[in-house]
Design an enzyme around this catalytic site. Structure first.
Site, mmCIF file in Angstrom:
data_model
loop_
_atom_site.group_PDB
_atom_site.id
_atom_site.type_symbol
_atom_site.label_atom_id
_atom_site.label_comp_id
_atom_site.label_asym_id
_atom_site.label_seq_id
_atom_site.Cartn_x
_atom_site.Cartn_y
_atom_site.Cartn_z
ATOM 1 N N PHE A 61 37.538 43.685 8.549
ATOM 2 C CA PHE A 61 36.944 43.891 7.218
ATOM 3 C C PHE A 61 37.900 44.546 6.211
ATOM 4 C CE2 PHE A 61 33.570 44.230 10.473
ATOM 5 C CZ PHE A 61 32.865 43.080 10.145
ATOM 6 N N ASP A 62 37.733 44.156 4.936
ATOM 7 C CA ASP A 62 38.465 44.790 3.829
ATOM 8 C C ASP A 62 37.570 45.764 3.074
ATOM 9 O OD1 ASP A 62 40.624 43.083 4.349
ATOM 10 O OD2 ASP A 62 39.705 41.515 3.097
#
Lengths: 321, 321
Positions: free
Chosen positions: B21-22
């Site tokens: 995830f970012d």
């Protein structure tokens, strides 16, 4: 189901109708009057029924007025009656609490979400209560101490066994938070060993969603306080107003009426007419001066269908005019 | 459905999770803190995520505080963030009104049932409003003139096009009656020819039934005002808080996020986790420091099941501690 019989302008049908009954249970709003405006011929019609030896009982879901206040209003409009002939949802609730619930002291106190009519009827049955019109609960906003005292029960009354909700023009977050605390049992220290987990019994005078006034609609008891509490707790109250048969049982118990010789007269299908049908009364009469019209009971999903109907209650004079 | 993966105490699983995830959308109540008590290790965990180049966005349903007030609370607890990283249900509602509804003057005013947080966000979008914290609406009881003015619309503002309801600690009958009047269209003279019969659009910041405070529960926005209005009108509001995808669309529009590289973190299945699942995010992470527990999502009727879970958010430091 047989079609509803239309009586307006049919003297012989009216005579036959009147002969079937000894007692008439009569709704007030939308039948006798709209707000303060009494419909034409109403006092004369009630007098006619009484002159024929019929008992007239006024049965209303409005919890804001006591029987004495209703008596004053009926009298001021020229409608002959006695206090004993009036049966309101506040009185119905008080009777239920004192004679059916029969709470043991000390947990026999009622927290009231409502107006003076409820208080007067509780007093008439000798039931202790808090809340209601007490200025201490007419408060807007919440202090941190309010949250803390309701949460740990320290500001709640340990003697409360019932929350009774009706129409309250002064409803507010502070009152709702108190009622919710009692319904959760926050006020009972040893909740695990207490009856029903310490939760107060949830009663309602009536659950009408709206209140017809000034030719418009306003928040009814059901909306302004009862669904709010139901939505929080997941529990529905026992409602003591029409169409609840708890109210019919109380009416029958008080007046010793013969249901087969009794007729319910009203303007609302889902309160008045349903009340009479489910109570297995001898008959029901709809009037068209209030909420519902003929097309409403001709729908397949109608909550109840009246046995008879007239344009207005005063049309019952037809046979004698 | 695959079982939820437990990450607490499993450094390699945590590393693999973080690599996916970012952006992390993070609920506040029950995740970062309970009331004013911040859970151990929370500031360090947020700093760790940020040091790894992750974007942290705080997404809350609480409508009583504005983004600025949330920023002040997060900062005072040592949690690094910017005002722009905060997304509340009040802000979501304001964005929806200004950018999606795009009401044309003059009927572009909002009647607010809620606190200052809603007002601040409406102001930030340049939306005119009435009600809210105005002392004129902090009134208990109803005068005959109040009923008359709401019924015929003469005391209502003809420019109101929206009723926006959120948590209001000052809710009362007078405010509910006004909101109901706008939802009925009492304020529009030529209602038959007006859009939607003159009825105001019904919006809610969120419909949470209860508000967890002081280790107990209090009336939530959904109970204290919204179900009351729904029960009267028969209409449900469009709710702009989690799990409404209107809020997800607004979050995505603002942060230009890649949903497949975004994870929702929260404690409630029927708001946070459902919000992430229905928004087709790359992942959802449940924490056990708030409302729901593992057994809740193992039920067959669970509203949503998280992809991952940890005992507490601070367990995500596992790989780096």
């Amino acid at each position: 189901m047989a079609a509803s019989k239309y009586l307006t302008g049919d003297p012989s049908a009216i005579d036959a109708f009147l002969d079937k009954f000894d007692t008439f249970l009569i709704d007030c709003d939308g039948v006798l009057w709209s707000g303060d405006h009494v419909f034409d011929g109403i006092p004369e019609t009630i007098k006619l029924l009484q002159s024929k030896g019929k008992r007239t009982v006024f049965v209303t879901n409005n919890s804001t007025k006591s029987r004495k206040e209703y008596f004053a209003k009926l009298s001021s409009k020229g409608i002959p009656c006695q206090v004993e002939d009036i049966f309101g949802s506040s009185y119905s609730a008080a009777i239920y609490i004192s004679r059916i619930l029969k709470l043991e002291p000390p947990r026999n106190k009622v927290f009231v979400l409502g107006e003076a009519g409820i208080e007067a009827e509780l007093e008439s049955e000798g039931i202790p209560y808090i809340g209601g019109t007490d200025p201490a609960y007419r408060k807007l906003g919440m202090e941190p101490a309010d949250f803390a005292g309701i949460a740990d029960g320290s500001s709640l009354d340990p003697d409360v066994g019932v929350v009774l909700a009706g129409l309250d023009f002064h409803v507010n977050y502070y009152k709702l938070a108190h009622a919710h605390g009692y319904l959760r049992g926050n006020h009972i220290k040893d909740a695990k060993n207490a009856k029903n987990g310490g939760k107060a019994v949830f009663l309602a005078t009536n659950i009408d969603s709206t209140l017809p006034m000034y030719h418009s609609f306003f928040p009814g008891a059901g909306s302004a306080s009862i669904v709010a509490l139901s939505n929080m707790t997941g529990d529905q109250p026992l409602a003591l107003g029409k169409p609840s048969q708890a109210m019919m049982d109380a009416v029958e118990g008080k007046f010793h009426l013969d249901r087969t010789r009794t007729c319910m007269i009203g303007d609302r299908l889902n309160t008045d007419i349903q009340f009479g049908v489910e109570g297995h009364l001898g008959g029901t009469l709809a009037v068209l001066t209030g909420v519902n019209k003929k097309e409403d009971w001709e729908r397949t999903d109608a909550p109840a269908v009246p046995a008879y109907y007239v344009d207005g209650l005063a049309d019952l004079r037809g046979a004698s005019n």
